[in-house]
Design a protein around this motif. Structure first.
Motif, short mmCIF file in Angstrom:
data_model
loop_
_atom_site.label_atom_id
_atom_site.label_comp_id
_atom_site.label_asym_id
_atom_site.label_seq_id
_atom_site.Cartn_x
_atom_site.Cartn_y
_atom_site.Cartn_z
N SER A 67 4.42 -2.65 13.69
CA SER A 67 5.05 -3.31 12.54
C SER A 67 6.50 -2.88 12.41
CB SER A 67 4.27 -3.00 11.25
OG SER A 67 3.86 -1.65 11.22
N GLN A 68 7.27 -3.68 11.71
CA GLN A 68 8.67 -3.37 11.49
C GLN A 68 8.79 -2.16 10.58
OE1 GLN A 68 10.00 -7.40 10.17
NE2 GLN A 68 11.50 -7.08 11.80
N THR A 69 9.56 -1.19 11.01
CA THR A 69 9.61 0.07 10.29
C THR A 69 11.06 0.45 9.96
OG1 THR A 69 7.69 0.74 11.59
CG2 THR A 69 8.82 2.48 10.38
N VAL A 70 11.27 0.86 8.73
CA VAL A 70 12.58 1.33 8.28
C VAL A 70 12.38 2.68 7.62
CG1 VAL A 70 14.48 0.91 6.64
CG2 VAL A 70 13.44 -1.01 7.82
N SER A 71 13.27 3.62 7.88
CA SER A 71 13.17 4.86 7.11
C SER A 71 14.21 4.83 5.99
CB SER A 71 13.34 6.09 8.00
OG SER A 71 14.68 6.29 8.35
N VAL A 72 13.81 5.35 4.84
CA VAL A 72 14.71 5.40 3.69
C VAL A 72 15.01 6.87 3.41
CG1 VAL A 72 15.00 4.87 1.24
CG2 VAL A 72 13.74 3.29 2.72
N TYR A 73 16.26 7.25 3.59
CA TYR A 73 16.64 8.63 3.35
C TYR A 73 17.16 8.78 1.92
CZ TYR A 73 18.26 13.27 3.61
OH TYR A 73 18.40 14.60 3.35
N ILE A 74 16.52 9.63 1.13
CA ILE A 74 16.89 9.78 -0.27
C ILE A 74 17.80 10.99 -0.45
CG2 ILE A 74 16.04 10.05 -2.63
CD1 ILE A 74 13.41 8.75 -1.65
N ILE A 75 19.03 10.72 -0.86
CA ILE A 75 20.01 11.78 -1.08
C ILE A 75 19.91 12.26 -2.53
CG2 ILE A 75 22.50 12.28 -1.21
CD1 ILE A 75 22.89 10.12 0.97
N SER B 283 -1.40 -5.16 4.36
CA SER B 283 -0.44 -5.29 3.26
C SER B 283 0.88 -5.85 3.80
CB SER B 283 -0.10 -3.94 2.64
OG SER B 283 -1.25 -3.19 2.41
N ASP B 284 1.63 -6.47 2.91
CA ASP B 284 2.97 -6.92 3.29
C ASP B 284 3.91 -5.75 3.43
OD1 ASP B 284 2.19 -9.51 3.34
OD2 ASP B 284 2.82 -9.96 1.28
N PHE B 285 3.78 -4.79 2.51
CA PHE B 285 4.61 -3.60 2.53
C PHE B 285 3.75 -2.35 2.51
CE2 PHE B 285 8.28 -6.13 1.31
CZ PHE B 285 9.33 -5.40 1.87
N SER C 124 0.83 -1.21 0.00
CA SER C 124 0.00 0.00 0.00
C SER C 124 0.86 1.25 0.00
CB SER C 124 -0.88 0.02 1.26
OG SER C 124 -1.65 -1.16 1.36
N TYR C 125 0.31 2.32 -0.54
CA TYR C 125 0.99 3.61 -0.53
C TYR C 125 0.23 4.59 0.35
CZ TYR C 125 3.19 1.76 -4.75
OH TYR C 125 3.88 0.99 -5.63
N ILE C 126 1.01 5.40 1.09
CA ILE C 126 0.40 6.42 1.94
C ILE C 126 0.98 7.77 1.53
CG2 ILE C 126 0.03 7.19 4.32
CD1 ILE C 126 -0.83 4.31 3.96
N ASN C 127 0.13 8.77 1.34
CA ASN C 127 0.66 10.11 1.13
C ASN C 127 0.58 10.91 2.42
OD1 ASN C 127 1.54 12.58 -0.03
ND2 ASN C 127 -0.61 13.23 -0.08
N MET C 128 1.75 11.36 2.92
CA MET C 128 1.78 12.17 4.15
C MET C 128 2.07 13.64 3.87
SD MET C 128 0.95 10.67 6.94
CE MET C 128 1.55 11.87 8.14
N ASP C 129 2.07 14.03 2.60
CA ASP C 129 2.37 15.41 2.25
C ASP C 129 1.09 16.22 2.06
OD1 ASP C 129 3.22 17.81 1.23
OD2 ASP C 129 4.56 16.97 -0.28
N PRO C 130 0.81 17.15 3.01
CA PRO C 130 -0.44 17.92 2.91
C PRO C 130 -0.40 19.00 1.83
CG PRO C 130 0.86 18.72 4.76
CD PRO C 130 1.60 17.53 4.19
N GLY C 131 0.80 19.20 1.23
CA GLY C 131 0.94 20.28 0.26
C GLY C 131 0.98 19.81 -1.18
N VAL C 132 1.03 18.49 -1.39
CA VAL C 132 1.16 17.99 -2.76
C VAL C 132 -0.16 18.18 -3.53
CG1 VAL C 132 0.47 15.57 -2.38
CG2 VAL C 132 2.26 16.11 -4.06
N TYR C 133 -0.04 18.47 -4.82
CA TYR C 133 -1.26 18.66 -5.62
C TYR C 133 -1.75 17.34 -6.21
CZ TYR C 133 -1.79 23.71 -5.42
OH TYR C 133 -2.03 24.98 -5.00
N SER C 134 -0.80 16.52 -6.71
CA SER C 134 -1.20 15.21 -7.19
C SER C 134 -0.06 14.24 -6.96
CB SER C 134 -1.56 15.27 -8.68
OG SER C 134 -0.39 15.53 -9.43
N THR C 135 -0.40 12.97 -6.72
CA THR C 135 0.63 11.96 -6.49
C THR C 135 0.65 11.02 -7.69
OG1 THR C 135 -0.95 10.49 -5.38
CG2 THR C 135 0.29 12.01 -3.99
N PRO C 136 1.83 10.47 -8.04
CA PRO C 136 1.91 9.56 -9.19
C PRO C 136 1.43 8.14 -8.86
CG PRO C 136 4.09 9.89 -8.23
CD PRO C 136 3.14 10.75 -7.45
N TYR C 137 0.84 7.97 -7.66
CA TYR C 137 0.30 6.65 -7.26
C TYR C 137 -1.07 6.89 -6.63
CZ TYR C 137 2.18 8.66 -3.00
OH TYR C 137 2.46 9.53 -1.98
#
Lengths: 217, 217
Positions: free
Chosen positions: A94-102, A63-65, A1-14
């Motif tokens: 649930s098991q949680t990992v953060s992914v930091y995108i450089i 969901s699994d992920f 599943s996908y979650i959008n946590m951005d209150p400012g986004v206009y549209s998401t690609p998912y």
């Protein structure tokens, strides 16, 4: 599943399974007279006040992920109470990992790379869950410059020392040394959302981070 | 003189001698279809492309002191090319000091304080000018908690060690140790924009930072 946590986004690609814009949007706050910055800060506060709803919905997904897409502005998620509260709530169940995108465009200068290596460390300390770093946009030309920097990260300290004088020099070189050790521990993966490069490696890294047998952070 | 460098602000509590909104406003970009985040990023790019205009106007001002009010989102000014470019341009012609304002509501948790001490260090490395830190809102109740934390900053490492396990512990405690040394070098001043507390001390600190005779960074 996908979650959008951005209150400012206009549209998401998912298509999000849960979208925080159900609670608040920056757009609406701006219609009521706030500027973009004030609107984002107020939105983060409103989300935090309603965190039980958000984490309840996420925890009830089957969901699994679950991939949580956080706001583009790191301050909004990391420095305010919103992000740490959310991660605390979901990591309990649930098991949680953060992914930091450089971003390679930031990481291709010496001070930019110092920032890019500091932020996953701060993310780790702040969210208290394993943190994996990836360099995205590995299809971009900047990546070769980043790689050259990364290969010999101790030069960063020398470079700053050349540019600066005084107490900062000693401190900066020790700081860079620490970041160097940290980035070795972290094993940073190059990925490209465009070409798909590095996705298997990222998956493996996330798996290792979740597996508590290793020393990986 | 006062300068407004925030393209997203709706109104400023001062009359700027130069206002970057002459070049671009986030509001206008949002009317053309960008979200708040995209609008701020695009605005930062447009300002950077026109930096010669901005720094030209600032450098031509005839004042003893010029106060530059940067965007509330640190990423916009510090992580993108806009801020470093501006500071490079103006530091060539006049003595420049950056003042990093710590928010006591962020600094009153252990991870928040770690972030609050890291950011002035990053600011120093990125802008390459002396950096002075102040804790604003010293009239707020959170300040006593921040002070307790600051007095015994090494406990921060212990606290993180208690909460976490594995490799991060060692790294975190060394990181905190480094921040501790750094904050001692920096001598952080408590101020209140509301009551005026600490303003003389801040003025002294800025003066010392500009005076190249000292060891201050």
């Amino acid at each position: 599943s996908y979650i959008n946590m951005d209150p400012g986004v206009y549209s998401t690609p998912y298509h999000p399974s849960y979208d925080v814009r159900e609670i608040v949007t920056v757009e609406k706050l701006m219609e009521n007279g706030l500027g973009p910055n004030g609107g984002m800060i107020r939105a983060a506060e409103i989300i935090e006040e309603n965190m039980h709803i958000v984490s309840g919905k996420i925890n009830s997904l089957n969901s699994d992920f679950i991939l949580i897409d956080t706001p583009g502005q790191i301050e909004l998620f990391l420095f305010r109470p919103m992000g740490p509260r959310l991660i605390e709530d979901i990591a309990r169940y649930s098991q949680t990992v953060s992914v930091y995108i450089i971003d390679p465009t930031l990481a291709s200068s010496s001070s930019g790379l110092a920032i890019s290596l500091t932020l996953p460390l701060i993310t780790r300390l702040r969210l208290k869950v394993p943190t994996v770093s990836v360099i995205n946009k590995s299809d971009m030309p900047e990546i070769s410059k980043v790689e050259r920097f990364m290969e010999n990260i101790s030069n960063l300290g020398d470079e700053i020392a050349r540019e600066d004088a005084g107490l900062i020099t000693d401190l900066a070189s020790r700081y860079i040394q620490l970041l160097n050790e940290f980035s070795k521990t972290m094993r940073i993966v190059k990925t490209s959302a465009k070409t798909g490069e590095g996705m298997n490696e990222l998956y493996t890294l996330i798996h290792e981070a979740l597996c508590e047998c290793g020393d990986l952070m």
